[in-house]
Structures are given as structure tokens and as C-alpha cells.
Motif scaffolding. Structure first.
Motif, PDB file in Angstrom:
ATOM      1  N   SER B 223      31.612  43.733  25.906  1.00 49.30           N
ATOM      2  CA  SER B 223      32.594  44.493  26.687  1.00 49.30           C
ATOM      3  C   SER B 223      33.827  43.648  26.975  1.00 49.30           C
ATOM      4  N   ILE B 224      34.935  44.335  27.090  1.00 49.78           N
ATOM      5  CA  ILE B 224      36.181  43.654  27.447  1.00 49.78           C
ATOM      6  C   ILE B 224      36.703  44.280  28.740  1.00 49.78           C
ATOM      7  N   PHE B 225      36.832  43.423  29.733  1.00 49.66           N
ATOM      8  CA  PHE B 225      37.306  43.846  31.044  1.00 49.66           C
ATOM      9  C   PHE B 225      38.826  43.688  31.057  1.00 49.66           C
ATOM     10  N   VAL B 226      39.524  44.800  31.232  1.00 46.20           N
ATOM     11  CA  VAL B 226      40.996  44.734  31.251  1.00 46.20           C
ATOM     12  C   VAL B 226      41.474  44.890  32.703  1.00 46.20           C
ATOM     13  N   ALA B 227      42.032  43.811  33.230  1.00 44.74           N
ATOM     14  CA  ALA B 227      42.501  43.795  34.624  1.00 44.74           C
ATOM     15  C   ALA B 227      43.812  44.583  34.757  1.00 44.74           C
ATOM     16  N   PRO B 228      44.204  44.915  35.990  1.00 46.54           N
ATOM     17  CA  PRO B 228      45.437  45.699  36.178  1.00 46.54           C
ATOM     18  C   PRO B 228      46.684  45.068  35.535  1.00 46.54           C
ATOM     19  N   ASP B 229      46.733  43.729  35.491  1.00 47.17           N
ATOM     20  CA  ASP B 229      47.915  43.085  34.881  1.00 47.17           C
ATOM     21  C   ASP B 229      47.762  42.938  33.364  1.00 47.17           C
ATOM     22  N   GLY B 230      46.707  43.507  32.815  1.00 46.09           N
ATOM     23  CA  GLY B 230      46.499  43.468  31.359  1.00 46.09           C
ATOM     24  C   GLY B 230      45.675  42.294  30.872  1.00 46.09           C
ATOM     25  N   THR B 231      45.342  41.373  31.782  1.00 42.40           N
ATOM     26  CA  THR B 231      44.528  40.220  31.382  1.00 42.40           C
ATOM     27  C   THR B 231      43.144  40.700  30.935  1.00 42.40           C
ATOM     28  N   LYS B 232      42.671  40.126  29.846  1.00 42.22           N
ATOM     29  CA  LYS B 232      41.366  40.553  29.311  1.00 42.22           C
ATOM     30  C   LYS B 232      40.314  39.464  29.516  1.00 42.22           C
ATOM     31  N   PHE B 233      39.131  39.914  29.929  1.00 43.18           N
ATOM     32  CA  PHE B 233      37.997  39.006  30.109  1.00 43.18           C
ATOM     33  C   PHE B 233      36.807  39.544  29.308  1.00 43.18           C
ATOM     34  N   PRO B 234      36.147  38.688  28.518  1.00 40.87           N
ATOM     35  CA  PRO B 234      34.992  39.175  27.756  1.00 40.87           C
ATOM     36  C   PRO B 234      33.714  39.188  28.596  1.00 40.87           C
ATOM     37  N   ILE B 235      32.931  40.225  28.448  1.00 38.35           N
ATOM     38  CA  ILE B 235      31.615  40.272  29.125  1.00 38.35           C
ATOM     39  C   ILE B 235      30.577  40.362  28.005  1.00 38.35           C
ATOM     40  N   ASN B 236      29.813  39.301  27.864  1.00 36.13           N
ATOM     41  CA  ASN B 236      28.847  39.218  26.772  1.00 36.13           C
ATOM     42  C   ASN B 236      27.446  39.570  27.273  1.00 36.13           C
ATOM     43  N   GLY B 237      26.889  40.629  26.748  1.00 34.67           N
ATOM     44  CA  GLY B 237      25.521  40.998  27.119  1.00 34.67           C
ATOM     45  C   GLY B 237      25.455  41.945  28.299  1.00 34.67           C
ATOM     46  N   ALA B 238      24.203  42.275  28.646  1.00 35.17           N
ATOM     47  CA  ALA B 238      23.965  43.214  29.752  1.00 35.17           C
ATOM     48  C   ALA B 238      24.002  42.454  31.071  1.00 35.17           C
ATOM     49  N   GLN B 239      25.193  42.262  31.580  1.00 37.44           N
ATOM     50  CA  GLN B 239      25.324  41.527  32.835  1.00 37.44           C
ATOM     51  C   GLN B 239      24.922  42.428  33.999  1.00 37.44           C
ATOM     52  N   PRO B 240      24.450  41.826  35.078  1.00 39.18           N
ATOM     53  CA  PRO B 240      23.997  42.647  36.212  1.00 39.18           C
ATOM     54  C   PRO B 240      25.158  43.393  36.879  1.00 39.18           C
ATOM     55  N   TYR B 241      24.834  44.465  37.556  1.00 41.26           N
ATOM     56  CA  TYR B 241      25.838  45.278  38.245  1.00 41.26           C
ATOM     57  C   TYR B 241      26.683  44.423  39.179  1.00 41.26           C
ATOM     58  N   GLU B 242      26.014  43.515  39.880  1.00 44.40           N
ATOM     59  CA  GLU B 242      26.711  42.679  40.867  1.00 44.40           C
ATOM     60  C   GLU B 242      27.841  41.867  40.229  1.00 44.40           C
ATOM     61  N   ALA B 243      27.600  41.381  38.991  1.00 45.22           N
ATOM     62  CA  ALA B 243      28.622  40.578  38.303  1.00 45.22           C
ATOM     63  C   ALA B 243      29.835  41.444  37.948  1.00 45.22           C
ATOM     64  N   VAL B 244      29.576  42.660  37.452  1.00 46.07           N
ATOM     65  CA  VAL B 244      30.674  43.572  37.094  1.00 46.07           C
ATOM     66  C   VAL B 244      31.437  43.960  38.371  1.00 46.07           C
ATOM     67  N   LYS B 245      30.683  44.216  39.416  1.00 47.90           N
ATOM     68  CA  LYS B 245      31.293  44.599  40.697  1.00 47.90           C
ATOM     69  C   LYS B 245      32.213  43.480  41.220  1.00 47.90           C
TER      70      LYS B 245
END
Lengths: 176, 255
Positions: B223-245
Motif C-alpha cells: 500500500s502507498i499512503f498519500v498524505a495531504p501534501d502529496g508525500t508518499k509512504f509505503p506500507i508493506n504487508g498487513a500492518q495492524p489497524y493501530e499503525a494505519v491509524k
């Protein structure tokens, strides 16, 4: 209790190394995320810490039972190995053979390679080999790459055995 | 003289077994890695992953952060859950037969339950079928597209939710279940079957897969997390809900 008190330093060392190894093993698949996050100026230190700590929960969500067990076991064994090596060096002034250090390193390396095997190919090995070579290789292994972790456990178990045997063995000159 | 003595600074025990242990471990390690390379390169006749191989090699040489910029921009033809104009977008590349994607699907549903209604987060779904691990996943990805083509975005998600709900993962979903899911969510089964057998969306799925690899994806869920300013962060694997939150909360605070 006397044993614990006398060796408290080594026990703490073993626990600290085990915890560090486990944390690295869990966080390694998301090293890029953490690098970018910690380099980000817009996020507070507390925010960065909270993400890092919450990612440790992926031991439950991103590992199969077998890979979680091997990762935890490898971390514990690496901690024990390091503490035993320090014990040998400090208490018996025994100079470690390059062999025991190398074997422990190989075992730890196997542990790192097996990290996240469960996550459908998202393992360090697939990153190392490239997506095609890595995932293709996994299909030929009955446990889809988790064998590497088991091998790591066996190697580290063996080095632990060798180190304990060396510690408990009387200091004598052997007949070759 | 058969007996030898050693200096205290030298190894006291010269054990034959110990001496054998190191080369043996190294040989096993070397053998495993060589085997992985050999079988991995030799054993796959499937055209698509082979086609992405040079690209994968190229990406591996790139900076991981830069590779994220290869992400195809979120567009109207994407499958989006939540507000399409949300400041935060999570673009997930997923394999329907991956057990961790099944787990992460629930995590993302939880994310949308909490942040979707307020319009803060959008979940974008793209395909990343790992043919070598799950040969059935590619056709299932096409099935999702066929459902979406017939009933629109909501139907796509209904089909995806149902498929992830019933699959036991690791290629254990009987292909006969695909039209049954279509029937279950109330779309025209014959049209669905026609779409699926025609391979209309094969190229779409292949493009998604290619884009996943180009962004640095090496496994699923990616998964690629796209922040409001457009910055992208990679999320590798099934990370827990708490981490995404936590990632979402940080992004919302800094925006």
C-alpha cells in the motif's frame, strides 16, 4: 536465585539483544516507511514514535504462526548466543573461535532472511533476489520460504549447544 | 608426542564437529540462495511476471522513496471507497488469494468506517496478483473488474468484500464460486461470465500489477499512503489497524 543474581548482567544482555533483534526483524520489512517517516519534518517525534511502536503489532497481523514462532525463537537464541560469548570472553578469558562467531552470524542472517515470509512474498529474500526470482523460489519450497527460519533456529540451536558445552567443559588440553 | 598444549590466548577446544559446522552452514546458505535464484528464474513460464522482471531489477536499483513516485495517479477510473477528494489516500495493491490481503481488507474497512464518513480518507483498490504463489488470483482480479463494469463502483466493492469474506486464501477458492458471488450481489450472471471468459480486463489487471512493481512492491498487500501534501509512504504487508491509524492522525495533524 543465586545463579540469577550472579549472572544478572548476562541475563539483561541476553534480554536486550533478543528484544532488539525481534524489533529489527519485525520492523525491517517497513524500513523504507520508517526512514521516510523519521526524515519527515512535518511529523512530531511523538508521532514518529507512536507509528514505530504500533508497527511492532505486525508480529500478529503480518506473520503466520510458524514464522512468528521462528522469528521470536531466533531472536531469543541470538540474545542467548551473544550473552554466552560475552560470558566466555570475560569469565574464562576464552577467545572465541572465528567459527562460533561466524555460525551465530549465519544463523542470525537466516533469521533475517525469513522475516515476513508469510506476507505473500514480501520477505527480505524477495527484495534481495527481485520479485520474480524471490517469489518463484518460494513456490518450490513446501513451507513457502519459512524453511529458512527453521534452518536459522537449527543453526543457532547448534551454536548455543557448542557454547554451553565449551562453558561447562573443564579447562583441559585435549588430545587431538 | 601426540599431546599438544595451546597458549591461553588460543582456542582451547579444537573440536572437529565445531569446525565442520561453519562450512556446512555456509554451504547450506549458499545452496539455498543459489537454488532460489536458479528455480526462480528457470521455473516460471507465466508471461506477465517475466515481462516485469527487467523493470523490477531497475526499480531495485532506484531509491525506494523515488520509486513511489511511479505510482499511477488516482483517477476517476480507480475503485475508490470513501471520499474521492479526501486529503489522505491509501492506494492498496492487493492479491485476492493472499491471506494477509484478506486480513488487511478488514483493517481497511475499519479505517473507512472511522475516517471514510468524515471524508478524510479514501481507499483506492488496485490489483497485484502474485501468479507464482496464487495462480487463481489474476482471474479473480478480473472478476472484480467485471462486477464493477456491470454495476459500478459500489458493486465492485460488494464483490470484493464477498470474495475476501469467503475465500480461504492460498488459491483455495473454487473458480465456480466466482459466478455465485455475482449472483449473491445481484448482478447479471451470464453477462458476468461472458466478461470473465472474454478477458476484457486482463490488460487492466496486468497494468495494475506492473504499476505495483514499478512503485517498489515486492509482496502483498502493498500500500502507498498519500498524505495531504502529496508525500508518499509505503506500507508493506498487513500492518495492524493501530499503525494505519497513527499514520492518518499524524498526517491530519501536520496538514
Amino acid at each position: 536465585m543465586t545463579f540469577v543474581r550472579r549472572n544478572i548482567g548476562y541475563i539483561i544482555l541476553a534480554l536486550a539483544v533478543s528484544a532488539l533483534m525481534l524489533a529489527v526483524a519485525i520492523l525491517l520489512p517497513n524500513s523504507t516507511l520508517l526512514t521516510l517517516l523519521w526524515a519527515s519534518e512535518g511529523v512530531s517525534v511523538l508521532g514518529k514514535l507512536s507509528v514505530t511502536l504500533s508497527l511492532l503489532g505486525s508480529l500478529v497481523t503480518n506473520f503466520s504462526l510458524l514464522s512468528a514462532l521462528t522469528t521470536v525463537t531466533i531472536s531469543i537464541l541470538v540474545g542467548i548466543n551473544i550473552a554466552l560469548m560475552f560470558y566466555l570472553y570475560r569469565r574464562q578469558k576464552y577467545f572465541l573461535t572465528r567459527g562460533s562467531v561466524a555460525t551465530t552470524s549465519v544463523g542470525a542472517l537466516f533469521g533475517m532472511f525469513s522475516v515476513g515470509c508469510a506476507a505473500c512474498g514480501s520477505i527480505i529474500l524477495t527484495s534481495f533476489l527481485g520479485v520474480v526470482g524471490g517469489i518463484g523460489a518460494l513456490t518450490y519450497l513446501p513451507l513457502r520460504g519459512q524453511e529458512i527460519g527453521i534452518l536459522g533456529v537449527l543453526i543457532l540451536g547448534y551454536t548455543t549447544f557448542l557454547l554451553v558445552r565449551t562453558i561447562t567443559k573443564p579447562l583441559t588440553c585435549d588430545i587431538l | 608426542m601426540n599431546e599438544t598444549t595451546q597458549e591461553p590466548s588460543q582456542p582451547i577446544v579444537k573440536n572437529q564437529k565445531q569446525a565442520l559446522g561453519i562450512p556446512l552452514a555456509i554451504v547450506i546458505a549458499g545452496g539455498l540462495i543459489a537454488g532460489a535464484v536458479f528455480f526462480g528464474l528457470k521455473g516460471n513460464p507465466t508471461p506477465s511476471p517475466t515481462a516485469v522482471a527487467p523493470q523490477a531489477q531497475q526499480v531495485a536499483e532506484q531509491d525506494a522513496g523515488k520509486a513511489l513516485e511511479n505510482m499511477k495517479p488516482v483517477a476517476s477510473d480507480d475503485h475508490i471507497r470513501g471520499n474521492p477528494d479526501a486529503p489522505i489516500k491509501i492506494v492498496e495493491y492487493s492479491d485476492t488469494e493472499c491471506p494477509f490481503c484478506k486480513r488487511f481488507h478488514e483493517t481497511m474497512k475499519q479505517v473507512i468506517d472511522e475516517y471514510g464518513d468524515t471524508g478524510k480518507v479514501a481507499w483506492v483498490y488496485r490489483h497485484f496478483p502474485l501468479d507464482q504463489l496464487h495462480p487463481k488470483a489474476r482471474k479473480e482480479a478480473e472478476a472484480l473488474e467485471c462486477a464493477g463494469a456491470q454495476g459500478g463502483n459500489d458493486t465492485f466493492w460488494k464483490y470484493a468484500d464477498r470474495l475476501y469474506e469467503i475465500t480461504q486464501s492460498n488459491d483455495r477458492l473454487d473458480p465456480a464460486e466466482l459466478p455465485k458471488i455475482a449472483q449473491y450481489i445481484g448482478i447479471d450472471v451470464s453477462k458476468f461470465n461472458e466478461c470473465l471468459s472474454s478477458g476484457t480486463y486482463a490488460e487492466h489487471v496486468a497494468n495494475d500489477l506492473e504499476n505495483a512493481v514499478a512503485t517498489g512492491g515486492r509482496g502483498t498487500p502493498w500500500s502507498i499512503f498519500v498524505a495531504p501534501d502529496g508525500t508518499k509512504f509505503p506500507i508493506n504487508g498487513a500492518q495492524p489497524y493501530e499503525a494505519v491509524k497513527q499514520l492518518i492522525e499524524n498526517a491530519l495533524k501536520s496538514s
